[in-house]
Enzyme design. Structure first.
Site, PDB file in Angstrom:
ATOM      1  N   LYS A   1      28.238  44.143  25.866  1.00 36.25           N
ATOM      2  CA  LYS A   1      28.148  42.859  25.151  1.00 36.25           C
ATOM      3  C   LYS A   1      28.908  42.979  23.830  1.00 36.25           C
ATOM      4  CE  LYS A   1      26.008  40.722  21.491  1.00 36.25           C
ATOM      5  NZ  LYS A   1      25.911  41.192  20.087  1.00 36.25           N
ATOM      6  N   SER A   2      29.656  41.946  23.501  1.00 36.50           N
ATOM      7  CA  SER A   2      30.218  41.818  22.148  1.00 36.50           C
ATOM      8  C   SER A   2      30.468  40.347  21.883  1.00 36.50           C
ATOM      9  CB  SER A   2      31.533  42.594  22.012  1.00 36.50           C
ATOM     10  OG  SER A   2      32.045  42.401  20.701  1.00 36.50           O
ATOM     11  N   VAL A   3      30.335  39.959  20.620  1.00 29.61           N
ATOM     12  CA  VAL A   3      30.718  38.590  20.265  1.00 29.61           C
ATOM     13  C   VAL A   3      32.120  38.559  19.669  1.00 29.61           C
ATOM     14  CG1 VAL A   3      28.364  37.735  19.945  1.00 29.61           C
ATOM     15  CG2 VAL A   3      29.556  38.810  18.007  1.00 29.61           C
TER      16      VAL A   3
ATOM     17  N   ASN B   1      37.064  46.781  25.103  1.00 31.11           N
ATOM     18  CA  ASN B   1      36.102  47.283  26.097  1.00 31.11           C
ATOM     19  C   ASN B   1      36.593  47.146  27.540  1.00 31.11           C
ATOM     20  OD1 ASN B   1      34.482  47.807  23.909  1.00 31.11           O
ATOM     21  ND2 ASN B   1      33.069  46.113  24.255  1.00 31.11           N
TER      22      ASN B   1
ATOM     23  N   ARG C   1      36.872  43.345  20.272  1.00 33.97           N
ATOM     24  CA  ARG C   1      36.090  44.354  20.995  1.00 33.97           C
ATOM     25  C   ARG C   1      36.026  44.038  22.487  1.00 33.97           C
ATOM     26  NH1 ARG C   1      30.976  45.251  16.881  1.00 33.97           N
ATOM     27  NH2 ARG C   1      32.070  46.590  15.385  1.00 33.97           N
TER      28      ARG C   1
ATOM     29  N   HIS D   1      13.949  40.676  37.104  1.00 36.26           N
ATOM     30  CA  HIS D   1      14.261  41.245  35.788  1.00 36.26           C
ATOM     31  C   HIS D   1      13.409  42.480  35.440  1.00 36.26           C
ATOM     32  CE1 HIS D   1      15.960  39.859  31.644  1.00 36.26           C
ATOM     33  NE2 HIS D   1      15.876  41.173  31.679  1.00 36.26           N
TER      34      HIS D   1
ATOM     35  N   ILE E   1      28.166  46.437  31.789  1.00 32.13           N
ATOM     36  CA  ILE E   1      28.283  45.060  31.290  1.00 32.13           C
ATOM     37  C   ILE E   1      28.125  45.029  29.764  1.00 32.13           C
ATOM     38  CG2 ILE E   1      27.681  43.739  33.359  1.00 32.13           C
ATOM     39  CD1 ILE E   1      24.707  43.987  32.486  1.00 32.13           C
TER      40      ILE E   1
ATOM     41  N   ASP F   1      26.940  38.561  33.000  1.00 27.46           N
ATOM     42  CA  ASP F   1      25.530  38.900  33.230  1.00 27.46           C
ATOM     43  C   ASP F   1      24.647  38.169  32.224  1.00 27.46           C
ATOM     44  OD1 ASP F   1      23.601  41.205  34.465  1.00 27.46           O
ATOM     45  OD2 ASP F   1      23.096  40.803  32.377  1.00 27.46           O
TER      46      ASP F   1
ATOM     47  N   LYS G   1      18.868  36.448  36.157  1.00 30.13           N
ATOM     48  CA  LYS G   1      17.658  37.204  36.495  1.00 30.13           C
ATOM     49  C   LYS G   1      16.421  36.326  36.416  1.00 30.13           C
ATOM     50  CE  LYS G   1      19.906  41.008  34.051  1.00 30.13           C
ATOM     51  NZ  LYS G   1      20.517  40.357  32.897  1.00 30.13           N
TER      52      LYS G   1
ATOM     53  N   TYR H   1      17.214  35.100  28.614  1.00 35.39           N
ATOM     54  CA  TYR H   1      18.139  35.096  27.462  1.00 35.39           C
ATOM     55  C   TYR H   1      18.302  33.697  26.886  1.00 35.39           C
ATOM     56  CZ  TYR H   1      19.606  39.611  29.525  1.00 35.39           C
ATOM     57  OH  TYR H   1      19.643  40.877  30.069  1.00 35.39           O
TER      58      TYR H   1
HETATM   59  P1  NAP Z   1      25.324  47.219  24.436  1.00 33.30           P
HETATM   60  O1  NAP Z   1      26.340  46.552  25.259  1.00 33.30           O
HETATM   61  O2  NAP Z   1      25.002  48.658  24.647  1.00 33.30           O
HETATM   62  O3  NAP Z   1      25.702  47.125  22.907  1.00 33.30           O
HETATM   63  C1  NAP Z   1      26.043  45.935  22.291  1.00 33.30           C
HETATM   64  C2  NAP Z   1      26.303  46.238  20.814  1.00 33.30           C
HETATM   65  O4  NAP Z   1      27.485  47.024  20.676  1.00 33.30           O
HETATM   66  C3  NAP Z   1      26.476  45.001  19.992  1.00 33.30           C
HETATM   67  O5  NAP Z   1      25.849  45.235  18.743  1.00 33.30           O
HETATM   68  C4  NAP Z   1      28.002  44.907  19.810  1.00 33.30           C
HETATM   69  O6  NAP Z   1      28.297  44.288  18.578  1.00 33.30           O
HETATM   70  C5  NAP Z   1      28.398  46.363  19.792  1.00 33.30           C
HETATM   71  N1  NAP Z   1      29.740  46.593  20.336  1.00 33.30           N
HETATM   72  C6  NAP Z   1      30.278  46.081  21.470  1.00 33.30           C
HETATM   73  N2  NAP Z   1      31.521  46.549  21.666  1.00 33.30           N
HETATM   74  C7  NAP Z   1      31.785  47.382  20.636  1.00 33.30           C
HETATM   75  C8  NAP Z   1      32.909  48.168  20.278  1.00 33.30           C
HETATM   76  N3  NAP Z   1      33.999  48.196  21.041  1.00 33.30           N
HETATM   77  N4  NAP Z   1      32.845  48.890  19.126  1.00 33.30           N
HETATM   78  C9  NAP Z   1      31.738  48.877  18.362  1.00 33.30           C
HETATM   79  N5  NAP Z   1      30.632  48.156  18.633  1.00 33.30           N
HETATM   80  C10 NAP Z   1      30.649  47.415  19.779  1.00 33.30           C
HETATM   81  O7  NAP Z   1      23.915  46.420  24.482  1.00 33.30           O
HETATM   82  P2  NAP Z   1      23.233  45.276  25.347  1.00 33.30           P
HETATM   83  O8  NAP Z   1      23.771  43.961  24.973  1.00 33.30           O
HETATM   84  O9  NAP Z   1      21.774  45.488  25.184  1.00 33.30           O
HETATM   85  O10 NAP Z   1      23.598  45.604  26.858  1.00 33.30           O
HETATM   86  C11 NAP Z   1      24.659  44.974  27.550  1.00 33.30           C
HETATM   87  C12 NAP Z   1      24.168  43.918  28.509  1.00 33.30           C
HETATM   88  O11 NAP Z   1      23.226  44.468  29.437  1.00 33.30           O
HETATM   89  C13 NAP Z   1      23.370  42.785  27.864  1.00 33.30           C
HETATM   90  O12 NAP Z   1      24.176  41.877  27.152  1.00 33.30           O
HETATM   91  C14 NAP Z   1      22.667  42.186  29.052  1.00 33.30           C
HETATM   92  O13 NAP Z   1      23.548  41.374  29.804  1.00 33.30           O
HETATM   93  C15 NAP Z   1      22.291  43.451  29.819  1.00 33.30           C
HETATM   94  N6  NAP Z   1      20.913  43.914  29.496  1.00 33.30           N
HETATM   95  C16 NAP Z   1      19.981  43.890  30.488  1.00 33.30           C
HETATM   96  C17 NAP Z   1      18.687  44.339  30.253  1.00 33.30           C
HETATM   97  C18 NAP Z   1      17.684  44.309  31.366  1.00 33.30           C
HETATM   98  O14 NAP Z   1      16.488  44.485  31.104  1.00 33.30           O
HETATM   99  N7  NAP Z   1      18.105  44.093  32.582  1.00 33.30           N
HETATM  100  C19 NAP Z   1      18.323  44.808  28.983  1.00 33.30           C
HETATM  101  C20 NAP Z   1      19.287  44.825  27.983  1.00 33.30           C
HETATM  102  C21 NAP Z   1      20.576  44.392  28.246  1.00 33.30           C
HETATM  103  P3  NAP Z   1      29.167  42.912  18.460  1.00 33.30           P
HETATM  104  O15 NAP Z   1      28.560  41.925  19.415  1.00 33.30           O
HETATM  105  O16 NAP Z   1      28.991  42.536  17.021  1.00 33.30           O
HETATM  106  O17 NAP Z   1      30.561  43.312  18.815  1.00 33.30           O
END
Ligand code: NAP
Length: 281
Positions: free
Chosen positions: A227-229, A237, A233, A106, A225, A43, A73, A48
């Site tokens: 996210k992690s780098v 996940n 993880r 979006h 979906i 995604d 998007k 982005y």
């Molecule tokens: P998220 O997935 O809720 O959280 C990501 C955070 O969690 C990062 O800081 C990551 O750190 C950490 N993390 C990941 N796996 C982990 C684990 N197993 N243990 C501990 N920490 C962990 O946040 P998000 O990136 O905002 O949301 C996910 C995706 O949704 C986005 O990447 C994007 O594709 C989409 N999105 C869409 C919208 C929209 O408006 N449509 C808005 C926001 C996001 P590290 O990377 O350091 O592991």
């Protein structure tokens, strides 16, 4: 990978990999690692600014195109049917693909009716397998459906243990719109990874809090979906298909709902103006 069936019959993986806030110069490696870990849904978004890096990772992976499910998007600035078609072509070009699996509007701002008309046409031409929206409140979603031919296949909205959106899921199921969670971990806000309820369930199960949250989403039928780098993880996940949460565990997680965004309200006038006027190039 378990899938959900969208309203036009196509299958979408229930768990994928998000690349929001991964800097462009780290995205190719992150997506390469995610594909190696087994993710097939990726995604991204024009906003982005990392579509090119996603495209390089896809190309270099050697994974057959039909095994992947790629979402991007359209940003608010690209309203107007001609602009939407141009923005779509530019995204496809940056991704190095000749079709897209899912294209989302979006944000629910601006002239998204013109965007939807263009997306319907692109879908009919076979250049996008499914079209959908993101961040659409239910009333805007119903209006879009009422005034158009194609019902969005997906509405990607914030869903996490603190903002559970059961009301959205119920109504969207009636409408034939698949719910997809962004921010499944609320990006760690509200101390999610140390939440006492989630931690207790995780300890009892020998799983991590992240796995409990993702399993809870999968069991609800919500596409997620995360996210992690970090490759460790990414592997953690995606390993959520070998256990099932009990009814009691699901009920305990349900009590964490605050029915409030952990980020911002898409109907807050200041955010409407800020996002609605943001240009990405
Ligand atoms: P998220 O997935 O809720 O959280 C990501 C955070 O969690 C990062 O800081 C990551 O750190 C950490 N993390 C990941 N796996 C982990 C684990 N197993 N243990 C501990 N920490 C962990 O946040 P998000 O990136 O905002 O949301 C996910 C995706 O949704 C986005 O990447 C994007 O594709 C989409 N999105 C869409 C919208 C929209 O408006 N449509 C808005 C926001 C996001 P590290 O990377 O350091 O592991």
């Amino acid at each position: 990978m378990q899938t959900v069936t969208l309203n036009n019959g196509i299958a979408m993986p229930i768990l994928g990999f998000g690349v929001y806030q991964i800097p462009d110069d780290r995205t190719e490696q992150a997506v390469t690692d995610a594909l190696a870990a087994g993710y097939r849904l990726i995604d991204t978004a024009a906003a982005y600014r990392n579509e090119q890096a996603v495209g390089r990772a896809i190309k270099n992976s050697g994974i057959p195109r039909e095994d992947l499910f790629v979402t991007t998007k359209l940003w608010v600035q690209d309203a107007g049917e001609g602009n939407t078609e141009r923005a779509f072509a530019a995204s496809l070009d940056r991704l190095g693909l000749d079709y897209l699996d899912l294209y989302l509007i979006h944000q629910p701002y601006g002239d998204y009716y013109s965007e939807w008309r263009a997306m319907q046409r692109l879908h009919e031409e076979g250049r996008i397998r499914a079209i959908g929206v993101s961040n659409f409140p239910l009333d805007r979603l119903v209006d879009l459906i009422t005034q158009n031919e194609i019902t969005p296949a997906v509405n990607q909205v914030e869903v996490n243990p603190f903002h559970q959106r059961q009301d959205y899921q119920l109504r969207m199921r009636e409408l034939g719109v698949q719910i997809e969670s962004w921010g499944p971990f609320a990006e760690g806000r509200n101390n999610l990874f140390n939440d006492p309820t989630l931690t207790a369930i995780a300890h009892a199960r020998g799983k991590s809090v992240a796995q409990i949250v993702l399993r809870w989403l999968v069991q609800r039928g919500v596409v997620a979906i995360p996210k992690s780098v970090r490759p460790d993880r990414m592997a953690e996940n995606i390993a959520v298909f070998d256990f099932t949460l009990t009814h009691d565990e699901m009920t305990r997680i349900a009590t964490l709902d605050t029915a409030q965004s952990q980020f911002f309200d898409h109907r807050d006038p200041d955010w409407v103006r800020q996002l609605g006027t943001r240009r990405i190039d």
